[in-house]
Design a protein around this motif. Sequence first.
Motif, PDB file in Angstrom:
ATOM      1  N   LYS A 258      42.103  -8.604  32.902  1.00 41.41           N
ATOM      2  CA  LYS A 258      41.773  -8.014  31.604  1.00 41.41           C
ATOM      3  C   LYS A 258      41.442  -6.542  31.833  1.00 41.41           C
ATOM      4  N   PRO A 259      41.881  -5.626  31.009  1.00 39.77           N
ATOM      5  CA  PRO A 259      42.400  -5.821  29.657  1.00 39.77           C
ATOM      6  C   PRO A 259      43.920  -5.875  29.526  1.00 39.77           C
ATOM      7  N   GLU A 260      44.651  -6.226  30.570  1.00 42.38           N
ATOM      8  CA  GLU A 260      46.108  -6.312  30.457  1.00 42.38           C
ATOM      9  C   GLU A 260      46.486  -7.375  29.417  1.00 42.38           C
ATOM     10  N   ALA A 261      47.472  -7.048  28.611  1.00 44.89           N
ATOM     11  CA  ALA A 261      47.903  -7.992  27.580  1.00 44.89           C
ATOM     12  C   ALA A 261      48.470  -9.268  28.192  1.00 44.89           C
ATOM     13  N   SER A 262      49.039  -9.166  29.388  1.00 42.22           N
ATOM     14  CA  SER A 262      49.725 -10.317  29.986  1.00 42.22           C
ATOM     15  C   SER A 262      48.805 -11.500  30.242  1.00 42.22           C
ATOM     16  N   ILE A 263      47.536 -11.238  30.594  1.00 39.43           N
ATOM     17  CA  ILE A 263      46.628 -12.351  30.872  1.00 39.43           C
ATOM     18  C   ILE A 263      46.280 -13.083  29.582  1.00 39.43           C
ATOM     19  N   PHE A 264      46.210 -12.350  28.478  1.00 37.59           N
ATOM     20  CA  PHE A 264      45.948 -12.984  27.188  1.00 37.59           C
ATOM     21  C   PHE A 264      47.192 -13.709  26.673  1.00 37.59           C
ATOM     22  N   ARG A 265      48.350 -13.164  26.942  1.00 33.33           N
ATOM     23  CA  ARG A 265      49.574 -13.852  26.542  1.00 33.33           C
ATOM     24  C   ARG A 265      49.737 -15.172  27.290  1.00 33.33           C
ATOM     25  N   ALA A 266      49.280 -15.186  28.544  1.00 36.67           N
ATOM     26  CA  ALA A 266      49.304 -16.437  29.298  1.00 36.67           C
ATOM     27  C   ALA A 266      48.421 -17.484  28.626  1.00 36.67           C
ATOM     28  N   ALA A 267      47.279 -17.045  28.096  1.00 42.02           N
ATOM     29  CA  ALA A 267      46.396 -17.968  27.378  1.00 42.02           C
ATOM     30  C   ALA A 267      47.064 -18.499  26.114  1.00 42.02           C
ATOM     31  N   LEU A 268      47.725 -17.622  25.380  1.00 46.12           N
ATOM     32  CA  LEU A 268      48.450 -18.055  24.179  1.00 46.12           C
ATOM     33  C   LEU A 268      49.509 -19.090  24.524  1.00 46.12           C
ATOM     34  N   ASP A 269      50.217 -18.862  25.627  1.00 42.70           N
ATOM     35  CA  ASP A 269      51.262 -19.797  26.049  1.00 42.70           C
ATOM     36  C   ASP A 269      50.680 -21.160  26.399  1.00 42.70           C
ATOM     37  N   ARG A 270      49.466 -21.175  26.978  1.00 47.16           N
ATOM     38  CA  ARG A 270      48.861 -22.445  27.392  1.00 47.16           C
ATOM     39  C   ARG A 270      48.607 -23.368  26.203  1.00 47.16           C
ATOM     40  N   VAL A 271      48.303 -22.788  25.037  1.00 43.49           N
ATOM     41  CA  VAL A 271      47.997 -23.626  23.872  1.00 43.49           C
ATOM     42  C   VAL A 271      49.060 -23.534  22.782  1.00 43.49           C
ATOM     43  N   GLY A 272      50.061 -22.702  22.970  1.00 44.93           N
ATOM     44  CA  GLY A 272      51.179 -22.642  22.041  1.00 44.93           C
ATOM     45  C   GLY A 272      50.823 -22.122  20.660  1.00 44.93           C
ATOM     46  N   VAL A 273      49.976 -21.069  20.609  1.00 41.48           N
ATOM     47  CA  VAL A 273      49.634 -20.480  19.317  1.00 41.48           C
ATOM     48  C   VAL A 273      50.068 -19.022  19.289  1.00 41.48           C
ATOM     49  N   ARG A 274      50.200 -18.488  18.086  1.00 41.10           N
ATOM     50  CA  ARG A 274      50.564 -17.083  17.923  1.00 41.10           C
ATOM     51  C   ARG A 274      49.313 -16.210  18.063  1.00 41.10           C
TER      52      ARG A 274
ATOM     53  N   LEU B 181      39.274  -4.611  23.830  1.00 46.29           N
ATOM     54  CA  LEU B 181      40.539  -3.879  23.941  1.00 46.29           C
ATOM     55  C   LEU B 181      41.633  -4.759  24.535  1.00 46.29           C
ATOM     56  N   GLY B 182      41.251  -5.626  25.467  1.00 43.62           N
ATOM     57  CA  GLY B 182      42.244  -6.521  26.049  1.00 43.62           C
ATOM     58  C   GLY B 182      42.819  -7.482  25.037  1.00 43.62           C
ATOM     59  N   ALA B 183      41.964  -8.104  24.245  1.00 47.39           N
ATOM     60  CA  ALA B 183      42.448  -9.035  23.218  1.00 47.39           C
ATOM     61  C   ALA B 183      43.352  -8.312  22.228  1.00 47.39           C
ATOM     62  N   ARG B 184      42.932  -7.158  21.797  1.00 53.32           N
ATOM     63  CA  ARG B 184      43.743  -6.404  20.834  1.00 53.32           C
ATOM     64  C   ARG B 184      45.101  -6.024  21.410  1.00 53.32           C
ATOM     65  N   SER B 185      45.147  -5.759  22.705  1.00 58.61           N
ATOM     66  CA  SER B 185      46.423  -5.371  23.310  1.00 58.61           C
ATOM     67  C   SER B 185      47.457  -6.488  23.186  1.00 58.61           C
TER      68      SER B 185
ATOM     69  N   GLY C  54      47.332  -8.610  20.502  1.00 60.28           N
ATOM     70  CA  GLY C  54      47.365  -8.982  19.091  1.00 60.28           C
ATOM     71  C   GLY C  54      46.380 -10.074  18.711  1.00 60.28           C
ATOM     72  N   ILE C  55      45.406 -10.332  19.592  1.00 60.90           N
ATOM     73  CA  ILE C  55      44.393 -11.365  19.351  1.00 60.90           C
ATOM     74  C   ILE C  55      43.159 -10.726  18.735  1.00 60.90           C
ATOM     75  N   ARG C  56      42.492 -11.435  17.838  1.00 57.56           N
ATOM     76  CA  ARG C  56      41.292 -10.911  17.199  1.00 57.56           C
ATOM     77  C   ARG C  56      40.101 -11.007  18.156  1.00 57.56           C
ATOM     78  N   PRO C  57      39.387  -9.911  18.363  1.00 60.53           N
ATOM     79  CA  PRO C  57      38.241  -9.933  19.275  1.00 60.53           C
ATOM     80  C   PRO C  57      36.916 -10.155  18.551  1.00 60.53           C
ATOM     81  N   VAL C  58      35.996 -10.795  19.246  1.00 61.81           N
ATOM     82  CA  VAL C  58      34.600 -10.881  18.814  1.00 61.81           C
ATOM     83  C   VAL C  58      33.757 -10.458  20.010  1.00 61.81           C
ATOM     84  N   LEU C  59      32.883  -9.485  19.813  1.00 61.57           N
ATOM     85  CA  LEU C  59      32.018  -8.992  20.882  1.00 61.57           C
ATOM     86  C   LEU C  59      30.706  -9.764  20.867  1.00 61.57           C
ATOM     87  N   LEU C  60      30.374 -10.373  21.989  1.00 57.97           N
ATOM     88  CA  LEU C  60      29.096 -11.062  22.142  1.00 57.97           C
ATOM     89  C   LEU C  60      28.100 -10.085  22.752  1.00 57.97           C
ATOM     90  N   ASP C  61      27.102  -9.698  21.972  1.00 63.22           N
ATOM     91  CA  ASP C  61      26.119  -8.699  22.398  1.00 63.22           C
ATOM     92  C   ASP C  61      24.753  -9.373  22.493  1.00 63.22           C
TER      93      ASP C  61
END
Length: 236
Positions: A161-177, A193-197, A199-206
Amino acid sequence: MIKAVFFDAGNTLLLPHPSVEEVCAEVLRSHGLRADPEAIRRGLEKADLYYEERYWEDDTFWASEEEAAAMWSEMYALAMREAGVEPSRELGRELYEEFGKGDRWALYPDVMPTVHRLHEMGLRMGIVSNWDVRLPGLCHHLGLSRYLEFVISSANLGRIKPEASIFRAALDRVGVRPEEAVHVGDHYYADVLGARSAGIRPVLLDRTGRAENPDCPVIRSLSELPGLLLTGALER
């Protein structure tokens, strides 16, 4: 409609148990060494600065188990040296190995109630984290496996992270857009920033209330997440 929720691991779901300071003190005692708790704390603060410098200079060590292990071993050796203990190279590595044990980690109190609620809501869940190859085993030990469909660590995948490819791998694991997924984490650069890269919606846990004017939804506890999803209050 949100169908999947991805989580970061450290400072989001997992925290050291009973604390990094105490684990370091226990390992030192096993070698007949002693260090004042306050000195250990100061040493770990120096190690944190070392980590930040390394991370912002070149964060690619997270993509390699060998490099991640070397970085953490160096960091722990530095902390012990700053605490007044002259560590061997092996001691730094031993401390790294200690944090590969399941009983050296715990879940934040809000984790299990939240993932159980999300499971009841029919959401699919997984972890996307900059972590070494031991993360899946730790999650299993802590009882998270029954709720998770995957655990992706950067060292296992060879992507960070924040590479988009690691998040795309997660999308592929569950088959969602991308627009059907949310990613929750504590680090703006890696998680938001990684999630946005991808196209995933981010939520920041503070958890500490230190975020300054973030441009994304912010929660102080994971217990707020189900309500956030149900109200449809998420924005890109």
